[in-house]
Design a protein around this motif. Sequence first.
Motif, PDB file in Angstrom:
ATOM      1  N   LEU A   1      69.023  35.470  23.945  1.00 28.69           N
ATOM      2  CA  LEU A   1      68.185  35.569  22.747  1.00 28.69           C
ATOM      3  C   LEU A   1      67.897  37.032  22.452  1.00 28.69           C
ATOM      4  O   LEU A   1      67.329  37.737  23.287  1.00 28.69           O
ATOM      5  N   THR A   2      68.285  37.488  21.275  1.00 31.21           N
ATOM      6  CA  THR A   2      67.952  38.824  20.798  1.00 31.21           C
ATOM      7  C   THR A   2      67.114  38.659  19.546  1.00 31.21           C
ATOM      8  O   THR A   2      67.587  38.126  18.542  1.00 31.21           O
ATOM      9  N   VAL A   3      65.867  39.099  19.633  1.00 37.18           N
ATOM     10  CA  VAL A   3      64.949  39.019  18.497  1.00 37.18           C
ATOM     11  C   VAL A   3      64.666  40.449  18.056  1.00 37.18           C
ATOM     12  O   VAL A   3      64.006  41.203  18.771  1.00 37.18           O
ATOM     13  N   ARG A   4      65.169  40.802  16.887  1.00 36.43           N
ATOM     14  CA  ARG A   4      65.058  42.180  16.411  1.00 36.43           C
ATOM     15  C   ARG A   4      63.628  42.563  16.050  1.00 36.43           C
ATOM     16  O   ARG A   4      63.225  43.699  16.240  1.00 36.43           O
ATOM     17  N   GLU A   5      62.844  41.642  15.542  1.00 34.28           N
ATOM     18  CA  GLU A   5      61.486  41.959  15.104  1.00 34.28           C
ATOM     19  C   GLU A   5      60.433  41.395  16.058  1.00 34.28           C
ATOM     20  O   GLU A   5      59.883  42.112  16.857  1.00 34.28           O
ATOM     21  N   LYS A   6      60.151  40.090  15.963  1.00 32.25           N
ATOM     22  CA  LYS A   6      59.022  39.512  16.687  1.00 32.25           C
ATOM     23  C   LYS A   6      59.369  38.157  17.298  1.00 32.25           C
ATOM     24  O   LYS A   6      59.854  37.258  16.611  1.00 32.25           O
ATOM     25  N   LEU A   7      59.074  38.018  18.584  1.00 34.66           N
ATOM     26  CA  LEU A   7      59.241  36.774  19.318  1.00 34.66           C
ATOM     27  C   LEU A   7      57.861  36.216  19.625  1.00 34.66           C
ATOM     28  O   LEU A   7      57.035  36.911  20.218  1.00 34.66           O
ATOM     29  N   VAL A   8      57.593  34.979  19.194  1.00 35.33           N
ATOM     30  CA  VAL A   8      56.316  34.322  19.458  1.00 35.33           C
ATOM     31  C   VAL A   8      56.594  33.081  20.292  1.00 35.33           C
ATOM     32  O   VAL A   8      57.335  32.192  19.873  1.00 35.33           O
ATOM     33  N   ILE A   9      55.976  33.039  21.484  1.00 30.71           N
ATOM     34  CA  ILE A   9      56.114  31.872  22.362  1.00 30.71           C
ATOM     35  C   ILE A   9      54.744  31.209  22.427  1.00 30.71           C
ATOM     36  O   ILE A   9      53.773  31.818  22.876  1.00 30.71           O
ATOM     37  N   TYR A  10      54.667  29.976  21.965  1.00 34.35           N
ATOM     38  CA  TYR A  10      53.408  29.233  21.931  1.00 34.35           C
ATOM     39  C   TYR A  10      53.128  28.595  23.288  1.00 34.35           C
ATOM     40  O   TYR A  10      53.976  28.626  24.183  1.00 34.35           O
ATOM     41  N   SER A  11      51.963  28.003  23.442  1.00 30.15           N
ATOM     42  CA  SER A  11      51.532  27.467  24.742  1.00 30.15           C
ATOM     43  C   SER A  11      52.473  26.407  25.292  1.00 30.15           C
ATOM     44  O   SER A  11      52.583  26.239  26.502  1.00 30.15           O
ATOM     45  N   THR A  12      53.191  25.696  24.435  1.00 40.00           N
ATOM     46  CA  THR A  12      54.120  24.659  24.882  1.00 40.00           C
ATOM     47  C   THR A  12      55.552  25.182  24.993  1.00 40.00           C
ATOM     48  O   THR A  12      56.446  24.443  25.369  1.00 40.00           O
ATOM     49  N   GLY A  13      55.767  26.448  24.660  1.00 38.58           N
ATOM     50  CA  GLY A  13      57.109  27.018  24.621  1.00 38.58           C
ATOM     51  C   GLY A  13      57.613  27.500  25.968  1.00 38.58           C
ATOM     52  O   GLY A  13      56.849  27.994  26.796  1.00 38.58           O
ATOM     53  N   ARG A  14      58.938  27.352  26.177  1.00 33.91           N
ATOM     54  CA  ARG A  14      59.600  27.842  27.386  1.00 33.91           C
ATOM     55  C   ARG A  14      60.872  28.552  26.970  1.00 33.91           C
ATOM     56  O   ARG A  14      61.752  27.955  26.341  1.00 33.91           O
ATOM     57  N   VAL A  15      60.973  29.827  27.332  1.00 38.97           N
ATOM     58  CA  VAL A  15      62.146  30.626  26.983  1.00 38.97           C
ATOM     59  C   VAL A  15      62.744  31.147  28.275  1.00 38.97           C
ATOM     60  O   VAL A  15      62.043  31.755  29.095  1.00 38.97           O
ATOM     61  N   SER A  16      64.046  30.923  28.463  1.00 39.92           N
ATOM     62  CA  SER A  16      64.706  31.402  29.676  1.00 39.92           C
ATOM     63  C   SER A  16      66.098  31.903  29.324  1.00 39.92           C
ATOM     64  O   SER A  16      66.709  31.465  28.364  1.00 39.92           O
ATOM     65  N   GLY A  17      66.561  32.873  30.141  1.00 45.53           N
ATOM     66  CA  GLY A  17      67.883  33.438  29.929  1.00 45.53           C
ATOM     67  C   GLY A  17      67.819  34.943  29.817  1.00 45.53           C
ATOM     68  O   GLY A  17      66.966  35.598  30.414  1.00 45.53           O
ATOM     69  N   LYS A  18      68.700  35.499  29.022  1.00 40.53           N
ATOM     70  CA  LYS A  18      68.750  36.948  28.770  1.00 40.53           C
ATOM     71  C   LYS A  18      68.029  37.193  27.442  1.00 40.53           C
ATOM     72  O   LYS A  18      68.535  36.832  26.382  1.00 40.53           O
ATOM     73  N   ILE A  19      66.845  37.816  27.518  1.00 36.63           N
ATOM     74  CA  ILE A  19      65.970  37.943  26.357  1.00 36.63           C
ATOM     75  C   ILE A  19      65.810  39.421  25.994  1.00 36.63           C
ATOM     76  O   ILE A  19      65.455  40.237  26.841  1.00 36.63           O
ATOM     77  N   ARG A  20      66.034  39.765  24.725  1.00 38.04           N
ATOM     78  CA  ARG A  20      65.792  41.107  24.174  1.00 38.04           C
ATOM     79  C   ARG A  20      64.878  40.934  22.976  1.00 38.04           C
ATOM     80  O   ARG A  20      65.083  40.037  22.167  1.00 38.04           O
ATOM     81  N   TYR A  21      63.878  41.801  22.843  1.00 42.49           N
ATOM     82  CA  TYR A  21      62.909  41.626  21.760  1.00 42.49           C
ATOM     83  C   TYR A  21      62.385  42.971  21.264  1.00 42.49           C
ATOM     84  O   TYR A  21      62.396  43.969  21.978  1.00 42.49           O
ATOM     85  N   GLY A  22      61.904  42.997  20.024  1.00 43.28           N
ATOM     86  CA  GLY A  22      61.231  44.157  19.457  1.00 43.28           C
ATOM     87  C   GLY A  22      59.745  44.104  19.759  1.00 43.28           C
ATOM     88  O   GLY A  22      59.153  45.052  20.271  1.00 43.28           O
ATOM     89  N   LYS A  23      59.122  42.966  19.465  1.00 44.30           N
ATOM     90  CA  LYS A  23      57.718  42.689  19.788  1.00 44.30           C
ATOM     91  C   LYS A  23      57.663  41.290  20.369  1.00 44.30           C
ATOM     92  O   LYS A  23      58.471  40.437  20.012  1.00 44.30           O
ATOM     93  N   VAL A  24      56.673  41.055  21.239  1.00 39.36           N
ATOM     94  CA  VAL A  24      56.539  39.724  21.824  1.00 39.36           C
ATOM     95  C   VAL A  24      55.070  39.327  21.848  1.00 39.36           C
ATOM     96  O   VAL A  24      54.196  40.155  22.102  1.00 39.36           O
ATOM     97  N   VAL A  25      54.817  38.041  21.546  1.00 41.29           N
ATOM     98  CA  VAL A  25      53.488  37.446  21.642  1.00 41.29           C
ATOM     99  C   VAL A  25      53.660  36.157  22.432  1.00 41.29           C
ATOM    100  O   VAL A  25      54.487  35.316  22.078  1.00 41.29           O
TER     101      VAL A  25
END
Length: 185
Positions: A132-156
Amino acid sequence: MSMQPPFFGKRPPDPITSRSQTPASSTSSAGAGSAALHQGTPSTAPITPIAAVQPAAPVSGAPVKEGGSKLTVGPNIKLKGVEITDCDTLVVEGTVEATMDSRVMHITEVGAFKGSADIDFAEIHGEFNGDLTVREKLVIYSTGRVSGKIRYGKVVIQEGGQLMGDVQFDAAKAGKAAGASILAG
């Protein structure tokens, strides 16, 4: 041989809509269950199909492009082995195994995405697994699960949200933004 109406011909009027416009007194023969629905003044409002109800607007502040292309993978739908391009917004309510280059991705609580995605904004309520490459903003909510190779500009990440794997801030993008602010200042 009898003549049948053409397959793409006019549809007959919908009996459900025509029933909803009848007065309450005429529904007494329909049974006690429907009579309880029509107590009081009769409703002349048209019935809106459930499929026409739009999902809630994204909360992250991702800019919504009016009239942009949008792909929604509904609940219980499995989309596998595709490449998604030129899509402004992808809404995942089912399961998607794909490669994606787009603008906005919204994964609902019951949604899952597996594969690679290169996007501007991502809102994850469900599950993402892959690159996952997110150029601007990555938002992970309380029920969210993100795994793998992650690149981001901003993260919440809301409390309860999970982020696992090879996670890195996109330093190249941050360097360009810092250089632009130094030149402007």
